[in-house]
Design a protein around this motif. Structure first.
Motif, mmCIF file in Angstrom:
data_model
loop_
_atom_site.group_PDB
_atom_site.id
_atom_site.type_symbol
_atom_site.label_atom_id
_atom_site.label_comp_id
_atom_site.label_asym_id
_atom_site.label_seq_id
_atom_site.Cartn_x
_atom_site.Cartn_y
_atom_site.Cartn_z
ATOM 1 N N ALA A 32 15.027 -0.401 34.244
ATOM 2 C CA ALA A 32 15.611 -0.134 32.938
ATOM 3 C C ALA A 32 16.269 1.235 32.856
ATOM 4 O O ALA A 32 16.814 1.588 31.841
ATOM 5 C CB ALA A 32 14.554 -0.269 31.853
ATOM 6 N N GLY A 33 16.239 2.011 33.900
ATOM 7 C CA GLY A 33 16.867 3.318 33.898
ATOM 8 C C GLY A 33 17.299 3.677 35.300
ATOM 9 O O GLY A 33 17.051 2.944 36.250
ATOM 10 N N GLY A 34 17.947 4.795 35.423
ATOM 11 C CA GLY A 34 18.392 5.258 36.726
ATOM 12 C C GLY A 34 17.922 6.676 36.955
ATOM 13 O O GLY A 34 17.035 7.175 36.252
ATOM 14 N N SER A 35 18.525 7.321 37.927
ATOM 15 C CA SER A 35 18.164 8.701 38.224
ATOM 16 C C SER A 35 19.419 9.487 38.577
ATOM 17 O O SER A 35 20.474 8.918 38.838
ATOM 18 C CB SER A 35 17.155 8.763 39.377
ATOM 19 N N ILE A 36 19.265 10.800 38.554
ATOM 20 C CA ILE A 36 20.343 11.696 38.974
ATOM 21 C C ILE A 36 19.773 12.575 40.071
ATOM 22 O O ILE A 36 18.750 13.235 39.884
ATOM 23 C CB ILE A 36 20.856 12.569 37.811
ATOM 24 N N THR A 37 20.408 12.548 41.238
ATOM 25 C CA THR A 37 20.025 13.417 42.332
ATOM 26 C C THR A 37 21.202 14.322 42.645
ATOM 27 O O THR A 37 22.355 13.951 42.407
ATOM 28 C CB THR A 37 19.645 12.619 43.598
ATOM 29 N N GLY A 38 20.919 15.492 43.143
ATOM 30 C CA GLY A 38 22.027 16.376 43.447
ATOM 31 C C GLY A 38 21.607 17.657 44.103
ATOM 32 O O GLY A 38 20.453 17.831 44.507
ATOM 33 N N ASP A 138 21.602 1.388 35.609
ATOM 34 C CA ASP A 138 20.219 0.934 35.732
ATOM 35 C C ASP A 138 19.866 0.667 37.191
ATOM 36 O O ASP A 138 20.617 0.019 37.914
ATOM 37 C CB ASP A 138 19.992 -0.343 34.923
ATOM 38 N N GLY A 139 18.720 1.213 37.610
ATOM 39 C CA GLY A 139 18.224 0.981 38.961
ATOM 40 C C GLY A 139 18.980 1.725 40.043
ATOM 41 O O GLY A 139 18.731 1.520 41.222
ATOM 42 N N GLN A 140 19.909 2.608 39.686
ATOM 43 C CA GLN A 140 20.726 3.329 40.655
ATOM 44 C C GLN A 140 20.521 4.836 40.545
ATOM 45 O O GLN A 140 20.095 5.331 39.513
ATOM 46 C CB GLN A 140 22.211 3.034 40.429
ATOM 47 N N ALA A 141 20.854 5.546 41.615
ATOM 48 C CA ALA A 141 20.812 7.009 41.614
ATOM 49 C C ALA A 141 22.245 7.538 41.613
ATOM 50 O O ALA A 141 23.019 7.218 42.508
ATOM 51 C CB ALA A 141 20.066 7.529 42.838
ATOM 52 N N ALA A 142 22.587 8.307 40.603
ATOM 53 C CA ALA A 142 23.896 8.966 40.553
ATOM 54 C C ALA A 142 23.761 10.286 41.296
ATOM 55 O O ALA A 142 22.780 11.004 41.126
ATOM 56 C CB ALA A 142 24.311 9.211 39.111
ATOM 57 N N GLU A 143 24.726 10.601 42.149
ATOM 58 C CA GLU A 143 24.676 11.834 42.939
ATOM 59 C C GLU A 143 25.729 12.817 42.454
ATOM 60 O O GLU A 143 26.829 12.428 42.093
ATOM 61 C CB GLU A 143 24.888 11.527 44.418
#
Length: 154
Positions: A32-38, A138-143
């Motif tokens: 139901a959500g994603g993440s931000i990596t960087g 949703d379910g993905q990581a944005a970089e």
């Protein structure tokens, strides 16, 4: 005796059903959500440790206001009113969706972020500030890589 066997089977079936339902709900929650990596870097590209990271709803810049001159005044543009205060009104502060800090290698990961467009802001006192816009699915990581820059002297 047969009554106890039937009752035991029903209890086990109910327990199994509840376990499966809670397990699938946990998986739905993760999706139901994603993440931000960087990574946060300075102007030379070196990793920055200890940068304060904030995720805010996307900031869209306002369109520039028309310059008032003789041509557009004749076309009907309003002239500035006398006695009007030219200061910008205070903008309300926007609460961050998520916050974190960069690690020794400059990396960060923020999880549980609803799908949408966000502005990621990183800052370190004395090293500057940087921002980038990301789209979280949703379910993905944005970089994202954020480069810190010192503000220009006024």
């Amino acid at each position: 005796m047969r009554y106890v066997s039937v009752l035991t089977t029903l209890v086990l079936a109910a327990a199994f059903t509840m376990f499966m339902a809670s397990s699938s709900n946990a998986n739905l929650t993760k999706l139901a959500g994603g993440s931000i990596t960087g990574k946060v870097v300075d102007s030379t590209g070196a990793a920055v440790e200890g940068a304060k990271i904030r995720v805010l709803p996307a900031m869209h810049k306002e369109k520039p206001k028309k310059e008032l001159n003789k041509k557009n005044l004749e076309a009907g543009a309003d002239a500035p009113k006398e006695g009007k205060d030219k200061e910008k009104p205070n903008k309300p502060k926007v609460a961050p969706v998520a916050e974190g800090e960069s690690a020794a290698d400059g990396t960060f990961k923020l999880e549980g972020i609803a799908a949408g467009e966000y502005t990621v802001v990183a800052a370190v006192k004395g090293k500057g500030m940087g921002r980038a816009t990301v789209t979280v699915a949703d379910g993905q990581a944005a970089e994202v890589t954020i480069k810190l820059e010192m503000p220009a002297a006024k």
